[in-house]
Motif scaffolding. Sequence first.
Motif, PDB file in Angstrom:
ATOM      1  N   ASN A  93      34.501  48.385  28.471  1.00  0.00           N
ATOM      2  CA  ASN A  93      34.943  49.608  28.706  1.00  0.00           C
ATOM      3  C   ASN A  93      36.316  49.735  28.148  1.00  0.00           C
ATOM      4  O   ASN A  93      36.781  50.758  27.506  1.00  0.00           O
ATOM      5  N   ILE A 119      35.217  46.923  35.316  1.00  0.00           N
ATOM      6  CA  ILE A 119      35.421  47.863  34.510  1.00  0.00           C
ATOM      7  C   ILE A 119      36.489  47.752  33.706  1.00  0.00           C
ATOM      8  O   ILE A 119      36.514  47.926  32.368  1.00  0.00           O
ATOM      9  N   PRO A 178      33.326  55.856  38.947  1.00  0.00           N
ATOM     10  CA  PRO A 178      33.549  54.618  38.452  1.00  0.00           C
ATOM     11  C   PRO A 178      35.123  54.780  37.619  1.00  0.00           C
ATOM     12  O   PRO A 178      35.253  55.954  37.037  1.00  0.00           O
ATOM     13  N   SER A 192      33.727  55.441  32.872  1.00  0.00           N
ATOM     14  CA  SER A 192      32.133  55.572  32.711  1.00  0.00           C
ATOM     15  C   SER A 192      31.769  56.381  31.298  1.00  0.00           C
ATOM     16  O   SER A 192      32.904  56.685  30.408  1.00  0.00           O
ATOM     17  N   CYS A 198      27.628  57.338  38.274  1.00  0.00           N
ATOM     18  CA  CYS A 198      27.421  55.984  39.036  1.00  0.00           C
ATOM     19  C   CYS A 198      26.333  55.195  38.649  1.00  0.00           C
ATOM     20  O   CYS A 198      26.274  54.146  38.634  1.00  0.00           O
ATOM     21  N   GLN A 227      25.299  54.852  33.495  1.00  0.00           N
ATOM     22  CA  GLN A 227      25.599  53.460  33.246  1.00  0.00           C
ATOM     23  C   GLN A 227      24.993  52.930  31.805  1.00  0.00           C
ATOM     24  O   GLN A 227      25.522  52.222  31.193  1.00  0.00           O
ATOM     25  N   ASP A 280      26.485  54.476  29.091  1.00  0.00           N
ATOM     26  CA  ASP A 280      27.871  54.041  28.756  1.00  0.00           C
ATOM     27  C   ASP A 280      27.516  52.660  27.936  1.00  0.00           C
ATOM     28  O   ASP A 280      28.359  52.370  26.796  1.00  0.00           O
ATOM     29  N   GLN A 281      26.509  51.980  28.127  1.00  0.00           N
ATOM     30  CA  GLN A 281      26.394  50.409  27.478  1.00  0.00           C
ATOM     31  C   GLN A 281      25.759  50.761  26.097  1.00  0.00           C
ATOM     32  O   GLN A 281      26.219  50.431  25.121  1.00  0.00           O
TER      33      GLN A 281
END
Length: 433
Positions: A57, A126, A315, A318, A415, A419, A422-423
Amino acid sequence: MSEQINPLWNHFIRAVQEEVKPALGCTEPVSLALACAIAAEHLPGEVTQIDAWVSPNLMKNGLGVTVPGTGMVGLPIAAALGAIGGNAQAGLEVLKDASGEALAKAKALLQAGRVQVKLQEPCDEILYSRACVHAGNTSAMVTIAGGHTRVVEIVCQGETRFVLNEQPGEMGCDPLVVFSHTTLSQIVEFVEQVPFDAIRFILEAARLNDALSREGLSGKWGLHIGATLHKQRARGWMAQDIGSDIVIRTSAASDARMGGATLPAMSNSGSGNQGITATMPVVVVAEYVQADDERLARALMLSHLAAIYIHYQLPRLSALCAATTAAMGAAAGMAWLMGGNYQTIAMAIGSMIGDVSGIICDGASNSCAMKVSTSVGSAWKAVMMALDDSAVTGNEGIVAHDVEQSIANLCSLACRSMQATDQQIIEIMASKV
């Protein structure tokens, strides 16, 4: 701070003092620069090599952003300038005193291939950066994790000089723990009743971010969105009104910040753009309604504290663009300045959740100013609706009948399911390197 103030209010004030701070440049590259500056401070000679490792991140938010005063993009120049010209005691303003000579040396180090920044794999944090800075045969390594300025370890020549020893649950910003037992209505009550002298400090956010906005209107920075819209408005393509002022002046501040202007932003939750977004719309409305310093301070406190309150449930970084949640704070501050009550504020935030909750964060870059402009435009629209007793209802999408549940629904997406988003964003960005 007066001991007579409600203990919960003291927590609110400390949370804002902890989370609303000046920051020069995008806070992810700056975090790495700080690690390098602290490491270099422990070395006797000139920096000769830098090896750094960062979380995915942090890499995402460092790939495409300009480092202030350098005209260059990315983490390597931030690391080099932090090590050679950084102020290790300046926190998020670590690069504020970097000289032209330091910049020349940093660029020379880069050109010599002496700066390496890699992904830390695996990485559970993160926010994570680890910098090993060399000066000839000596070296020092500093690790920052869990927060942009949260140093957890310092090692010099293989000898551990510092290890952060916290009890479980402390994680840097103790006042934020209170938000698990807080409601938005308590925040509104605090803002309306707390003594002005206890929150006067928040006016500095207006001063810093307005100065950044004025710099952005010069048209020299980033995508110059604010300056372009200002020019197009003068041609008659946009209305000359409070709504366009909000978008133009807020976007201009983000343009300057993301484009590398050497002026600090007042940040929120570790982000300059979030701080700008929580500040400038409120400043614009305050000017229109001719609010005095006390009313401006209360509205800014409401905006920043509401933004922190929502972001606390997310987070730290994120796939959800946090300019949207900062703009929800701005909506609260604007609605309050215009005579709205708690219900008005709740309606405006609910409508925003129904409007801009799908904006993704694909790394810090000049285009962040586009997302800032979209978010504050949504905030103004939601406020106008709420003042007319209109809002997205709890029968629609992720919006609930209760604003607290609406916020929880939004944050649960970030959350959990986001996720994976985000990856995938990180994978797409990494393929460009």
